[in-house]
Design a protein around this motif. Sequence first.
Motif, mmCIF file in Angstrom:
data_model
loop_
_atom_site.group_PDB
_atom_site.id
_atom_site.type_symbol
_atom_site.label_atom_id
_atom_site.label_comp_id
_atom_site.label_asym_id
_atom_site.label_seq_id
_atom_site.Cartn_x
_atom_site.Cartn_y
_atom_site.Cartn_z
ATOM 1 N N GLN A 1 31.527 29.878 37.618
ATOM 2 C CA GLN A 1 32.362 29.582 38.774
ATOM 3 C C GLN A 1 33.132 30.808 39.259
ATOM 4 O O GLN A 1 33.738 31.532 38.459
ATOM 5 C CB GLN A 1 33.375 28.475 38.446
ATOM 6 C CG GLN A 1 32.750 27.088 38.358
ATOM 7 C CD GLN A 1 33.795 26.032 38.091
ATOM 8 O OE1 GLN A 1 34.664 26.202 37.245
ATOM 9 N NE2 GLN A 1 33.707 24.938 38.821
ATOM 10 N N THR B 1 38.002 35.980 42.985
ATOM 11 C CA THR B 1 38.417 35.538 41.641
ATOM 12 C C THR B 1 39.334 36.561 40.965
ATOM 13 O O THR B 1 40.378 36.197 40.414
ATOM 14 C CB THR B 1 37.177 35.288 40.758
ATOM 15 O OG1 THR B 1 36.256 34.462 41.472
ATOM 16 C CG2 THR B 1 37.575 34.602 39.457
ATOM 17 N N LEU C 1 38.255 28.560 34.526
ATOM 18 C CA LEU C 1 37.038 28.435 35.328
ATOM 19 C C LEU C 1 35.825 28.325 34.410
ATOM 20 O O LEU C 1 35.817 28.879 33.308
ATOM 21 C CB LEU C 1 36.872 29.656 36.233
ATOM 22 C CG LEU C 1 37.826 29.760 37.419
ATOM 23 C CD1 LEU C 1 37.732 31.141 38.045
ATOM 24 C CD2 LEU C 1 37.544 28.671 38.447
ATOM 25 N N ILE D 1 35.142 26.947 45.506
ATOM 26 C CA ILE D 1 34.683 27.430 44.196
ATOM 27 C C ILE D 1 33.199 27.149 44.129
ATOM 28 O O ILE D 1 32.757 26.035 44.428
ATOM 29 C CB ILE D 1 35.423 26.703 43.047
ATOM 30 C CG1 ILE D 1 36.903 27.080 43.046
ATOM 31 C CG2 ILE D 1 34.776 27.045 41.703
ATOM 32 C CD1 ILE D 1 37.728 26.311 42.026
ATOM 33 N N ASN D 2 32.420 28.179 43.765
ATOM 34 C CA ASN D 2 30.990 27.946 43.583
ATOM 35 C C ASN D 2 30.390 29.033 42.700
ATOM 36 O O ASN D 2 31.120 29.844 42.139
ATOM 37 C CB ASN D 2 30.274 27.817 44.926
ATOM 38 C CG ASN D 2 29.163 26.785 44.854
ATOM 39 O OD1 ASN D 2 28.216 26.937 44.090
ATOM 40 N ND2 ASN D 2 29.299 25.715 45.635
ATOM 41 N N GLU D 3 29.068 29.026 42.610
ATOM 42 C CA GLU D 3 28.376 29.915 41.668
ATOM 43 C C GLU D 3 28.595 31.389 41.971
ATOM 44 O O GLU D 3 28.488 31.822 43.109
ATOM 45 C CB GLU D 3 26.872 29.614 41.699
ATOM 46 C CG GLU D 3 26.071 30.611 40.889
ATOM 47 C CD GLU D 3 24.680 30.130 40.555
ATOM 48 O OE1 GLU D 3 24.457 28.920 40.462
ATOM 49 O OE2 GLU D 3 23.819 31.005 40.382
ATOM 50 N N ASN D 4 28.865 32.152 40.905
ATOM 51 C CA ASN D 4 29.097 33.593 41.071
ATOM 52 C C ASN D 4 27.987 34.442 40.458
ATOM 53 O O ASN D 4 28.120 35.649 40.355
ATOM 54 C CB ASN D 4 30.443 33.992 40.460
ATOM 55 C CG ASN D 4 30.489 33.745 38.968
ATOM 56 O OD1 ASN D 4 29.492 33.370 38.365
ATOM 57 N ND2 ASN D 4 31.640 33.956 38.368
#
Length: 129
Positions: free
Chosen positions: A108, A18, A104, A46-49
Amino acid sequence: MKEFHVSTNAREVLVDITSEVEKCIPENGSGVCTVFSKHTTCGITINENADPDVQHDILLYLSEQIPQFYEGFRHFEHNSDAHIKTSFMGSSVSIPFERGKMCLGRWQGIYLCEFDGPKTRSVVVSFTA
Ligand code: ZN
């Protein structure tokens, strides 16, 4: 268009890119950026950070569903699982940005999905106004 490189440290790993992508966004610019992997065994998602266990669980689930060695696979490099996982995850994502900031969601992050590392990977970021 901009390009940067990511060195991965394992056969399978999700790398949060990112901040690298953020650096590519034109200052005060608005539009849509496309983040693209130039590889056949490495995708983008794209997914959970927030919770790193999500990354773990994604890799675990993909490996359960798509084993590295599967009777009937023909590909001579013996990395058909990596090719299939890459097609499942996709090679690019598109993200709107406004005044130089990506739109975002709070949780994300953009991930490079390495499925056949360790390798040095190239990521292209292109822009449309
Ligand atoms: Zn291959």
